[in-house]
Scaffold this active site. Structure first.
Site, PDB file in Angstrom:
ATOM      1  N   TYR A  66      34.589  61.654  52.157  1.00  0.00           N
ATOM      2  CA  TYR A  66      34.510  61.027  50.840  1.00  0.00           C
ATOM      3  C   TYR A  66      35.534  59.906  50.637  1.00  0.00           C
ATOM      4  O   TYR A  66      35.333  59.030  49.798  1.00  0.00           O
ATOM      5  CB  TYR A  66      34.722  62.078  49.736  1.00  0.00           C
ATOM      6  N   THR A  67      36.636  59.957  51.344  1.00  0.00           N
ATOM      7  CA  THR A  67      37.706  58.972  51.114  1.00  0.00           C
ATOM      8  C   THR A  67      37.602  57.798  52.081  1.00  0.00           C
ATOM      9  O   THR A  67      36.992  57.894  53.147  1.00  0.00           O
ATOM     10  CB  THR A  67      39.091  59.629  51.263  1.00  0.00           C
TER      11      THR A  67
END
Length: 769
Positions: free
Chosen positions: A121-122
């Site tokens: 997600y990052t």
């Protein structure tokens, strides 16, 4: 039968020992301890280099963290993906890194201890300062080594224009070894580097006029600058950091406490929980409510107080019972030439300068070769243009490029590279304007060659470049200090009188409290220096002068161990003399000493022997080594050879049966000696009563009584003494030699101090000591 010709038999204890050493060094070098040059552990270095290869520069788009982790794992770091991701996350957290090396996008955790989102997600890319660390890596500035499967090459260290180790700090635990280096302010670090580069002889004190101490990303307050100074001299210690808080008045006459900064590495949520726990268990009764009002503007924890509660008093309790005040352990352990070493702050700065000068040297050699190669080509082109018509004609008649190249080399004396450059020449370069451009380029290249030759030949020139680059870095990225450090001015000139007790306690006193005993010494200790304490078991302990401000105590190794002497290094000379109970003396250079609060052995003692006395060593003086039965040996300090901490020393006096050494004093030409016995008797004798002899003799009997000889003090005019007794009493006495009649060594001393029947003098201290 099994073929054993190729088997080597090794004792299992040797193999286990070697295997453990190999494992320990692998963890130290390959995982936990940073390199002093770039301040990075291998996993951090590999992440940054992978991102650099991926082109994740500050002005480029972000890429998924999972992609970065995969690239790092696949190419350079074949370990767990979570370990790599955690290292990446830490380099992006602005509450962990004073100057983050990675720009993160997405949830990268919080100061409340919330974990980062999963790597899928990052996203991330390099920060500008990370690019400064990688700049010039493609210019042969650092060594490369094969990766884990020998298919790629990775840097052993980064060029690191940015002094990452000091600016961002580090921590790590290896096998039997740990490191903990606090972060610092880039402006201060840069200015200190410039100062040290200009004057390598400056002291740690001078460095710390610029580099005042840690600068944590979360701010906070360090109240004791002297404490920081001593720690940075020794490389080890604990720095107390307080959160920043203030008291506000609210309606109804109440007060409340507002916390705006917390100590480094303190979990904010845990801090609030700890405050609440102390309210519940009754330790802090004055608090009515706690609110966390933290937002994007910064930390704000509001502690509401009950009516009539005093904010300052409650704040003291918060510091005492919660992590609002926390000790940050400092252990300046780094890898220097792949070996772990404990160093001081000056060494960290000096090693970084050394690294950068090496990078500048290698970069200069790289550019010098590039420029020389280009000049070689330009010279060939200029030579060819002068005969361009003949060359074109011959090239047209050549069968192939090889024949044309050989013609150019033979006819015009061109090298193969020059000949190839002529063949590659475009027709538009044959104009007179292009010829002028080549002539101009030739001139510029020659100037650059002179410049790079000067850099290669002169370290002074490289230092100038280092200073320019560092000043430019500070100008571009420097910022204001976040952590407040108090007491800087007061510490420079401050000092404190302390009493050193036998149990290792350091008690600050203006005048010695007489109920405190037994006292070993009384000293005026500058805050910026420290004390060495010597024990009867032959160990020396170090304690910072700043620690004496609130009183302190060294941790002795056993109940039988006690302190027998103390001194300030800066006022003591270069060597220490020790006397043992069995008549041995030892001279040891203070350079052998380490600043260790846990102590280090400085003499090898046989069974039943112990250190009884210490003194400063000056070769031109004499040693007075005296026994309890009143015998004295007087010999030159030169007769005692300097030795290492592991040595026993040499025999100073030959003891009679049932006798033992009482102490030693240094005679420096004083005309008289005071003979002091355990029952409070004193007499004055001439120094001539004790003839100079060689060491190792029985000595001269001087006490004139069966009473125990406690001390033998050289005196010229007047001396002030502190007397302590076995029962714990203590008193001062100022003695003028004119008030005491001259006696002989056989005379019976007169009573000066009336003692109880069961009381005897134990320690005599010259106040000047």
């Amino acid at each position: 039968m099994e073929n054993r010709e190729n088997l080597v038999e090794i004792p299992i204890e040797e193999e286990v020992k070697q295997a453990y050493i190999d494992y320990a060094m692998s963890v130290i070098v390959g995982r936990a301890i940073p390199d002093v040059r770039d301040g990075l552990k291998p996993v951090q270095r590999r992440i940054l280099y992978s991102m650099y290869e991926m082109g994740l520069l500050p002005d480029k788009p972000f890429k998924k963290s999972a992609r970065i982790v995969g690239e790092t794992l696949g190419k350079y770091h074949p370990h767990g993906d979570q370990a790599v991701y955690e290292a990446l996350v830490r380099m992006a957290q602005d509450f962990t890194m004073r100057y983050p090396l990675i720009i993160g996008q997405g949830n990268f955790g919080s100061i409340d201890g919330d974990p980062a989102a999963q790597m899928r997600y990052t996203e991330a890319k390099l920060s500008p300062l990370a690019v400064e660390m990688l700049t010039d890596i493609d210019k042969d500035t650092v060594d490369f080594q094969p990766n884990f499967d020998d298919t790629l090459m990775e840097p052993e260290v980064l060029p690191s224009k940015f002094p990452n180790l000091l600016c961002n700090g580090t921590s790590g635990i290896a096998v039997g070894l740990a490191t903990s280096i606090p972060p610092h302010n880039l402006t201060e670090v840069g200015n200190a580097l410039v100062k040290l580069a200009q004057n390598p002889q400056i002291s740690v004190d001078e460095i710390m006029e610029i580099l005042k101490g840690p600068d944590f990303p979360t701010g906070g307050v360090i109240e004791n600058f002297a404490q920081v100074k001593e720690i940075y001299k020794t490389g080890r210690g604990i720095i107390k950091v307080k959160g920043k808080a203030h008291v506000e008045k609210v309606q109804g006459g109440r007060e409340r406490i507002v916390i705006t900064e917390i100590p480094y590495q303190v979990n904010k949520a845990e801090l609030i929980k700890k405050i609440a726990d102390n309210v519940r268990n009754g330790k802090i009764k004055e608090i009515s409510d706690i609110r966390d009002e933290t937002d994007k503007e910064g930390i704000r924890i509001v502690v509401e107080l009950k009516r009539d509660a005093k904010g300052e008093e409650v704040l003291k309790k918060l510091y005492k019972y919660t992590p609002l005040e926390k000790g940050f352990p400092v252990n300046l352990v780094v890898l220097i030439d792949k070996e772990p070493k404990l160093v001081d702050i000056k060494t960290l700065l000096r090693e970084f300068i050394k690294h950068r000068l090496e990078v500048i040297l290698r970069r200069s050699k790289y550019f010098l070769k590039k420029v020389q190669d280009r000049l070689h080509i330009v010279e060939g082109l200029l030579k060819a243009i002068n005969f361009i018509d003949d060359i074109i004609e011959r090239i047209r008649r050549s069968k192939d490029a090889s024949e044309a190249r050989n013609y150019l080399m033979e006819e015009f004396g061109l090298s193969e590279k020059q000949a190839q450059a002529v063949l590659d020449l475009r027709l538009q370069r044959l104009t007179s304007l292009e010829r002028e451009k080549l002539l101009e380029e030739e001139k510029e290249l020659r100037e650059k060659i002179e410049y790079y030759k000067k850099l290669v030949a002169s370290e002074g020139e490289r230092i100038k470049v280092f200073i320019e680059e560092t000043e430019e870095l500070v100008k571009k990225y420097g910022d204001k200090r976040r952590t407040f450090i108090g007491g800087v001015k007061e510490v420079k000139e401050g000092s404190i009188t302390v009493a050193v007790l036998q149990d290792g306690s350091i008690i600050p006193v203006e005048e010695l409290p007489l109920e405190k005993a037994p006292v070993v010494n009384i000293l005026r200790v500058p805050f910026t220096e420290g004390l060495f304490l010597v024990s009867n078991r032959g160990r020396v302990y170090w304690i910072a002068g700043s620690q004496a401000l609130q009183g302190s105590k060294v941790s002795l190794k056993s109940r039988e161990e006690k302190i027998v002497g103390a001194f300030i290094r800066e006022k003591f000379g270069n060597r220490l003399l020790l006397a043992t109970k069995k008549g041995y003396v030892k001279k040891i250079p203070l350079a052998e000493f380490e600043y260790k609060a846990q102590g280090m052995p400085i003499i090898k003692l046989t069974e039943g022997d112990e250190v009884v006395s210490i003194a400063s060593s000056v070769d031109e003086t004499h040693i007075l080594l005296f026994t309890k039965k009143g015998r004295v040996a007087r010999f030159s300090v030169r007769e005692v050879p300097p030795s290492t901490p592991g040595a026993r020393g040499v025999q100073g006096i030959k003891l009679e049966k049932n006798d033992e050494t009482s102490g030693l004093r240094i005679w420096n030409g004083e005309p008289y000696l005071l003979v002091i016995t355990a029952k409070g008797r004193v007499k004055k004798i001439s120094h001539e009563e004790i003839p100079k002899t060689n060491r190792g003799v029985k000595g001269t009997e001087v006490s004139g009584t069966k009473d125990t000889l406690v001390d033998l003090i050289p005196i010229k005019e007047e001396v002030e003494l502190l007397i302590t007794t076995k029962n714990g009493k203590a008193f001062y006495d100022k003695i003028n030699q004119k008030d005491i009649p001259l006696s002989t060594k056989k005379s019976i001393p007169r009573t000066r101090w009336k003692l109880e029947d069961d009381e005897i003098i134990k320690v005599v201290i010259k106040k000047s000591e």
